[in-house]
Design an enzyme around this catalytic site. Sequence first.
Site, PDB file in Angstrom:
ATOM      1  CB  CYS A 120     -10.210 -45.872   4.973  1.00 41.63           C
ATOM      2  SG  CYS A 120     -10.326 -44.095   4.749  1.00 41.63           S
ATOM      3  CG  HIS A 253      -9.754 -46.761   8.922  1.00 39.11           C
ATOM      4  ND1 HIS A 253      -8.557 -46.167   8.608  1.00 39.11           N
ATOM      5  CD2 HIS A 253     -10.719 -45.853   8.618  1.00 39.11           C
ATOM      6  CE1 HIS A 253      -8.788 -44.963   8.128  1.00 39.11           C
ATOM      7  NE2 HIS A 253     -10.085 -44.746   8.121  1.00 39.11           N
ATOM      8  CG  ASN A 283      -9.054 -41.271   8.558  1.00 41.09           C
ATOM      9  OD1 ASN A 283      -8.307 -42.053   7.980  1.00 41.09           O
ATOM     10  ND2 ASN A 283     -10.356 -41.281   8.401  1.00 41.09           N
TER      11      ASN A 283
HETATM   12  O1  UT7 Z   1     -11.820 -42.784   6.880  1.00 39.82           O
HETATM   13  C1  UT7 Z   1     -13.100 -42.993   6.399  1.00 39.82           C
HETATM   14  C2  UT7 Z   1     -14.004 -43.163   7.503  1.00 39.82           C
HETATM   15  N1  UT7 Z   1     -14.388 -41.873   8.039  1.00 39.82           N
HETATM   16  C3  UT7 Z   1     -15.018 -41.874   9.173  1.00 39.82           C
HETATM   17  O2  UT7 Z   1     -15.184 -42.921   9.752  1.00 39.82           O
HETATM   18  C4  UT7 Z   1     -15.595 -40.597   9.729  1.00 39.82           C
HETATM   19  C5  UT7 Z   1     -16.916 -40.908  10.365  1.00 39.82           C
HETATM   20  N2  UT7 Z   1     -17.598 -39.764  10.931  1.00 39.82           N
HETATM   21  C6  UT7 Z   1     -17.150 -39.118  12.017  1.00 39.82           C
HETATM   22  O3  UT7 Z   1     -16.092 -39.436  12.540  1.00 39.82           O
HETATM   23  C7  UT7 Z   1     -18.021 -38.021  12.619  1.00 39.82           C
HETATM   24  O4  UT7 Z   1     -19.286 -38.055  12.021  1.00 39.82           O
HETATM   25  C8  UT7 Z   1     -17.400 -36.615  12.480  1.00 39.82           C
HETATM   26  C9  UT7 Z   1     -16.207 -36.483  13.389  1.00 39.82           C
HETATM   27  C10 UT7 Z   1     -17.000 -36.366  11.042  1.00 39.82           C
HETATM   28  C11 UT7 Z   1     -18.425 -35.555  12.892  1.00 39.82           C
HETATM   29  O5  UT7 Z   1     -18.887 -35.812  14.216  1.00 39.82           O
HETATM   30  P1  UT7 Z   1     -20.444 -35.737  14.550  1.00 39.82           P
HETATM   31  O6  UT7 Z   1     -20.579 -35.987  15.976  1.00 39.82           O
HETATM   32  O7  UT7 Z   1     -21.161 -36.656  13.601  1.00 39.82           O
HETATM   33  O8  UT7 Z   1     -20.762 -34.216  14.274  1.00 39.82           O
HETATM   34  P2  UT7 Z   1     -21.753 -33.563  13.195  1.00 39.82           P
HETATM   35  O9  UT7 Z   1     -21.256 -33.767  11.804  1.00 39.82           O
HETATM   36  O10 UT7 Z   1     -23.153 -33.994  13.495  1.00 39.82           O
HETATM   37  O11 UT7 Z   1     -21.626 -32.045  13.579  1.00 39.82           O
HETATM   38  C12 UT7 Z   1     -22.071 -31.553  14.818  1.00 39.82           C
HETATM   39  C13 UT7 Z   1     -21.866 -30.059  14.838  1.00 39.82           C
HETATM   40  C14 UT7 Z   1     -22.453 -29.331  13.647  1.00 39.82           C
HETATM   41  O12 UT7 Z   1     -22.993 -28.117  14.104  1.00 39.82           O
HETATM   42  P3  UT7 Z   1     -24.572 -27.974  14.326  1.00 39.82           P
HETATM   43  O13 UT7 Z   1     -25.179 -28.249  12.990  1.00 39.82           O
HETATM   44  O14 UT7 Z   1     -24.930 -29.010  15.368  1.00 39.82           O
HETATM   45  O15 UT7 Z   1     -24.705 -26.566  14.793  1.00 39.82           O
HETATM   46  C15 UT7 Z   1     -21.260 -29.060  12.774  1.00 39.82           C
HETATM   47  O16 UT7 Z   1     -21.424 -27.908  11.985  1.00 39.82           O
HETATM   48  O17 UT7 Z   1     -20.472 -29.771  14.832  1.00 39.82           O
HETATM   49  C16 UT7 Z   1     -20.182 -28.833  13.808  1.00 39.82           C
HETATM   50  N3  UT7 Z   1     -18.832 -29.090  13.296  1.00 39.82           N
HETATM   51  C17 UT7 Z   1     -17.749 -28.515  13.846  1.00 39.82           C
HETATM   52  N4  UT7 Z   1     -17.598 -27.653  14.860  1.00 39.82           N
HETATM   53  C18 UT7 Z   1     -16.354 -27.286  15.177  1.00 39.82           C
HETATM   54  C19 UT7 Z   1     -18.462 -29.903  12.290  1.00 39.82           C
HETATM   55  N5  UT7 Z   1     -17.112 -29.883  12.181  1.00 39.82           N
HETATM   56  C20 UT7 Z   1     -16.653 -29.025  13.123  1.00 39.82           C
HETATM   57  C21 UT7 Z   1     -15.375 -28.601  13.499  1.00 39.82           C
HETATM   58  N6  UT7 Z   1     -15.271 -27.727  14.518  1.00 39.82           N
HETATM   59  N7  UT7 Z   1     -14.245 -29.031  12.888  1.00 39.82           N
END
Ligand code: UT7
Length: 326
Positions: A120, A253, A283
């Site tokens: 990215c 980005h 993204n």
């Molecule tokens: O381009 C390269 C750079 N990439 C990035 O910058 C991405 C950086 N990271 C992020 O943007 C975020 O970390 C994410 C959007 C990927 C995830 O957000 P988060 O607030 O960190 O959520 P998480 O991974 O901690 O997940 C929270 C909950 C989990 O459930 P539990 O364990 O709390 O029960 C996940 O299983 O959300 C769940 N989850 C979803 N639920 C519904 C993860 N993906 C999904 C989904 N729909 N698509």
Amino acid sequence: MTTPFARVTGTGSALPERAVSNAELVRELAARNVETSDEWIVARTGIRQRYLAAEGVGTVDLAERAARAALAAAGVAPDSVDLVIVATSTPDQVFPSTACSVQARLGAVGAAAFDVQAACSGFVYALSLADALIRVGSHRRALLIGAEVYSRILDWNDRSTCVLFGDGAGAVVLEAGSTPGILASRMHADGARGSILTVAGRLNQGAAAGDPFLRMDGKAVFKLAVDVLESSAREVLALADLGPEQIDWLIPHQANIRILAASAKRLGLPPERVVVTVDRHGNTSAASVPLALDVARADGRVRPGQRILLQGVGGGFTWGSVLLRM
Ligand code: UT7
């Protein structure tokens, strides 16, 4: 002869035909027993839709369209370009590079052409490199493209990644001139942290080997991204002897609206000075920065004379910033 500066003289972009809303994606994923929701995607990422390339549409097709638009905006002929760099992690083939394929399609005969693979951060890397090549006088007119079809490297059964990415391309023409242009740039990487965002697969003995899909530790990437975006912004601003308040537009980005908001806040910039396209494009990796720049130029927000800070961050782990005057 005085050292030339490098200046952006045209921008362009290209998106696949098909826009896929969260609602549509949620329905498609439900059919595979992958559970997600519009509410989760919007609240956690700010993404409302993304564009997905149809079967048969490749990175080179999007790259060529964006390139032609940028050349038209700059008012220059393809055969006057002497450098073509494509930033991509999703090339249609191992080689020839996407840049060589684009160069052939455009008829930019003889121009140097190569791809940059910095995930990215790729476009910001390409812009830094081209600036250096123009400033040493070896090239005068560069075509820089970020182009991706991430839909091909997503695991559509992994809800933690497949809702985040989209396909697209953005391009700029960068030309030698007597006024700056690019004011400062810096590229960085920390390969020791590479494992938080990977596509580990490879070609081996004529077959794909290893895991061919994108895997990400979202939380680790989020935290590191916010930290390096701030340090990188402060680094290039210091090189140009400017403060954050002197930037007209911050174009980071486009990975997550929460990352964009946190970065702006750390720099003390109001949200109105951040260009946001992640809501419409998702993204698009190396394409996201030039796509956002082109959107903001086309809608009249980005104007000649303004100071713009472009920032990349992503797999590698890589990051970098380019501060420029339009
Ligand atoms: O381009 C390269 C750079 N990439 C990035 O910058 C991405 C950086 N990271 C992020 O943007 C975020 O970390 C994410 C959007 C990927 C995830 O957000 P988060 O607030 O960190 O959520 P998480 O991974 O901690 O997940 C929270 C909950 C989990 O459930 P539990 O364990 O709390 O029960 C996940 O299983 O959300 C769940 N989850 C979803 N639920 C519904 C993860 N993906 C999904 C989904 N729909 N698509």
